[in-house]
Motif scaffolding. Structure first.
Motif, PDB file in Angstrom:
ATOM      1  N   GLU A  27      31.775   3.728 -25.270  1.00  0.00           N
ATOM      2  CA  GLU A  27      30.284   4.008 -25.022  1.00  0.00           C
ATOM      3  C   GLU A  27      30.421   5.530 -24.371  1.00  0.00           C
ATOM      4  OE1 GLU A  27      27.758   0.188 -24.326  1.00  0.00           O
ATOM      5  OE2 GLU A  27      29.425   0.400 -23.018  1.00  0.00           O
ATOM      6  N   PHE A  28      29.086   6.121 -24.560  1.00  0.00           N
ATOM      7  CA  PHE A  28      28.636   7.382 -23.894  1.00  0.00           C
ATOM      8  C   PHE A  28      28.493   7.020 -22.377  1.00  0.00           C
ATOM      9  CE2 PHE A  28      27.361   8.528 -28.201  1.00  0.00           C
ATOM     10  CZ  PHE A  28      28.315   9.631 -28.412  1.00  0.00           C
ATOM     11  N   ILE A  29      28.644   8.044 -21.455  1.00  0.00           N
ATOM     12  CA  ILE A  29      28.400   7.697 -20.019  1.00  0.00           C
ATOM     13  C   ILE A  29      27.017   7.450 -19.868  1.00  0.00           C
ATOM     14  CG2 ILE A  29      28.245   9.036 -17.797  1.00  0.00           C
ATOM     15  CD1 ILE A  29      30.660  10.686 -18.805  1.00  0.00           C
ATOM     16  N   ILE A  30      26.076   7.957 -20.527  1.00  0.00           N
ATOM     17  CA  ILE A  30      24.576   7.574 -20.303  1.00  0.00           C
ATOM     18  C   ILE A  30      24.329   6.149 -20.808  1.00  0.00           C
ATOM     19  CG2 ILE A  30      23.868   8.607 -22.279  1.00  0.00           C
ATOM     20  CD1 ILE A  30      21.840   8.732 -19.046  1.00  0.00           C
ATOM     21  N   GLU A  31      24.977   5.563 -21.425  1.00  0.00           N
ATOM     22  CA  GLU A  31      24.932   4.235 -22.040  1.00  0.00           C
ATOM     23  C   GLU A  31      25.282   3.199 -21.110  1.00  0.00           C
ATOM     24  OE1 GLU A  31      25.238   4.131 -26.737  1.00  0.00           O
ATOM     25  OE2 GLU A  31      26.961   4.901 -25.930  1.00  0.00           O
ATOM     26  N   PHE A  32      26.302   3.661 -20.205  1.00  0.00           N
ATOM     27  CA  PHE A  32      26.718   2.809 -19.231  1.00  0.00           C
ATOM     28  C   PHE A  32      25.397   2.468 -18.195  1.00  0.00           C
ATOM     29  CE2 PHE A  32      30.839   3.283 -20.648  1.00  0.00           C
ATOM     30  CZ  PHE A  32      31.392   2.237 -20.388  1.00  0.00           C
ATOM     31  N   VAL A  33      24.790   3.842 -17.939  1.00  0.00           N
ATOM     32  CA  VAL A  33      23.846   3.933 -16.962  1.00  0.00           C
ATOM     33  C   VAL A  33      22.362   3.131 -17.266  1.00  0.00           C
ATOM     34  CG1 VAL A  33      22.298   5.507 -15.626  1.00  0.00           C
ATOM     35  CG2 VAL A  33      24.534   6.087 -16.060  1.00  0.00           C
ATOM     36  N   LEU A  34      22.212   3.294 -18.600  1.00  0.00           N
ATOM     37  CA  LEU A  34      21.036   2.599 -19.374  1.00  0.00           C
ATOM     38  C   LEU A  34      21.054   1.163 -19.203  1.00  0.00           C
ATOM     39  CD1 LEU A  34      20.351   5.284 -22.301  1.00  0.00           C
ATOM     40  CD2 LEU A  34      19.160   4.983 -19.945  1.00  0.00           C
ATOM     41  N   LYS A  35      22.422   0.847 -19.743  1.00  0.00           N
ATOM     42  CA  LYS A  35      22.757  -0.696 -19.739  1.00  0.00           C
ATOM     43  C   LYS A  35      22.419  -1.610 -18.549  1.00  0.00           C
ATOM     44  CE  LYS A  35      25.930  -1.998 -22.544  1.00  0.00           C
ATOM     45  NZ  LYS A  35      27.511  -2.211 -23.034  1.00  0.00           N
ATOM     46  N   ASN A  36      23.065  -0.837 -17.523  1.00  0.00           N
ATOM     47  CA  ASN A  36      22.858  -1.137 -16.002  1.00  0.00           C
ATOM     48  C   ASN A  36      21.432  -1.440 -15.640  1.00  0.00           C
ATOM     49  OD1 ASN A  36      25.736  -1.499 -15.662  1.00  0.00           O
ATOM     50  ND2 ASN A  36      25.970   0.518 -15.021  1.00  0.00           N
ATOM     51  N   ALA A  37      20.838  -0.258 -16.124  1.00  0.00           N
ATOM     52  CA  ALA A  37      19.323  -0.319 -15.379  1.00  0.00           C
ATOM     53  C   ALA A  37      18.426  -1.502 -16.197  1.00  0.00           C
ATOM     54  CB  ALA A  37      18.764   1.294 -15.657  1.00  0.00           C
ATOM     55  N   VAL A  38      18.833  -1.718 -17.772  1.00  0.00           N
ATOM     56  CA  VAL A  38      17.768  -2.504 -18.492  1.00  0.00           C
ATOM     57  C   VAL A  38      18.148  -3.877 -17.801  1.00  0.00           C
ATOM     58  CG1 VAL A  38      17.799  -3.458 -20.621  1.00  0.00           C
ATOM     59  CG2 VAL A  38      17.837  -0.961 -20.524  1.00  0.00           C
ATOM     60  N   ASN A  39      19.385  -4.127 -17.494  1.00  0.00           N
ATOM     61  CA  ASN A  39      19.927  -5.489 -17.007  1.00  0.00           C
ATOM     62  C   ASN A  39      19.530  -6.020 -15.786  1.00  0.00           C
ATOM     63  OD1 ASN A  39      20.874  -6.380 -19.597  1.00  0.00           O
ATOM     64  ND2 ASN A  39      22.925  -5.219 -19.077  1.00  0.00           N
ATOM     65  N   SER A  40      18.825  -4.987 -14.984  1.00  0.00           N
ATOM     66  CA  SER A  40      18.592  -5.213 -13.688  1.00  0.00           C
ATOM     67  C   SER A  40      16.979  -5.724 -13.532  1.00  0.00           C
ATOM     68  CB  SER A  40      18.874  -3.806 -12.834  1.00  0.00           C
ATOM     69  OG  SER A  40      17.649  -2.977 -13.093  1.00  0.00           O
ATOM     70  N   LYS A  41      16.821  -5.952 -12.331  1.00  0.00           N
ATOM     71  CA  LYS A  41      15.600  -6.468 -11.910  1.00  0.00           C
ATOM     72  C   LYS A  41      14.300  -5.301 -11.765  1.00  0.00           C
ATOM     73  CE  LYS A  41      17.192 -10.144  -8.928  1.00  0.00           C
ATOM     74  NZ  LYS A  41      17.250 -10.736  -7.578  1.00  0.00           N
ATOM     75  N   LEU A  42      14.511  -4.271 -12.467  1.00  0.00           N
ATOM     76  CA  LEU A  42      13.765  -3.236 -12.310  1.00  0.00           C
ATOM     77  C   LEU A  42      12.459  -3.341 -13.119  1.00  0.00           C
ATOM     78  CD1 LEU A  42      15.849   0.124 -12.530  1.00  0.00           C
ATOM     79  CD2 LEU A  42      14.274  -0.500 -10.734  1.00  0.00           C
TER      80      LEU A  42
END
Length: 200
Positions: A27-42
């Motif tokens: 995956e691209f680096i930004i995809e890691f960040v996005l996945k982490n954010a989407v799977n959080s309580k935000l």
């Protein structure tokens, strides 16, 4: 309400190419960040971008994309663009687009600590080193909007040291920003070891 604002409109000057669109594993680096954010309580999620290649990724529909045409003014411009596109009563959690190992569990713990002490500025510390993501309450909205240059939210954190709540983590790799090729190699090594541990 807490809005996650992903700052992803830098110029990657130390890497000499867009580091967010470099592959880390599959995956691209930004995809890691996005996945982490989407799977959080935000509660809400805004991606501030400059490179249009990001918009070509298979992005989760929960992510709102906002183009930053003033990115050359520094990180403060990304912060301001994010705040102006968030709901007016929202608090803010700032994520960096080049930190792939800020896992959703880390984001959730920071949010939980904020919910215990609302009104505090929440700052994570990784093995004693201050890092990201930070939560800054809505009451500092106008001060965030007055930031300039590349100072980011550090000015606010320094000014209000007395209301900071520190959240401690025991691994500095979570706070790794991929700024140069050495950081990139370190990230690849960690991911390789991490995936091997997960498969056991």
């Amino acid at each position: 309400m807490i809005t996650g604002i992903i700052l992803a409109s830098g110029f990657s000057t130390r890497m000499n190419k867009d580091k967010l669109m470099m592959k880390l594993g599959n995956e691209f680096i930004i995809e890691f960040v996005l996945k982490n954010a989407v799977n959080s309580k935000l509660d809400d999620l805004i991606l501030i971008y400059r490179n249009n290649d990001i918009t070509k990724l298979s992005l989760n529909p929960e992510i709102r994309l906002v183009y930053n045409g003033e990115a050359y003014h520094g990180q403060s411009e990304s912060i301001k663009v994010g705040i102006l596109n968030a709901q007016e009563n929202s608090d803010y959690l700032f994520l960096l687009g080049d930190q792939p190992f800020v896992f959703s569990s880390i984001i959730d713990r920071i949010i939980d600590e904020y919910n215990i002490d609302k009104g505090k500025i929440i700052v994570p510390y990784y093995m004693g080193q201050r890092g990201n993501p930070v939560i800054i309450p809505n009451e500092y909205r106008n001060e965030l909007l007055s930031l300039s240059g590349d100072e980011g939210a550090r000015k606010i954190i320094h000014k209000y040291k007395d209301i900071i709540k520190r959240v401690k983590f025991d691994n500095s790799i979570y706070n790794l920003d991929i700024d140069n090729i050495n950081d990139y190699e370190r990230a690849k090594e960690f991911l390789y070891n991490f995936n091997n541990e997960e498969s056991r």
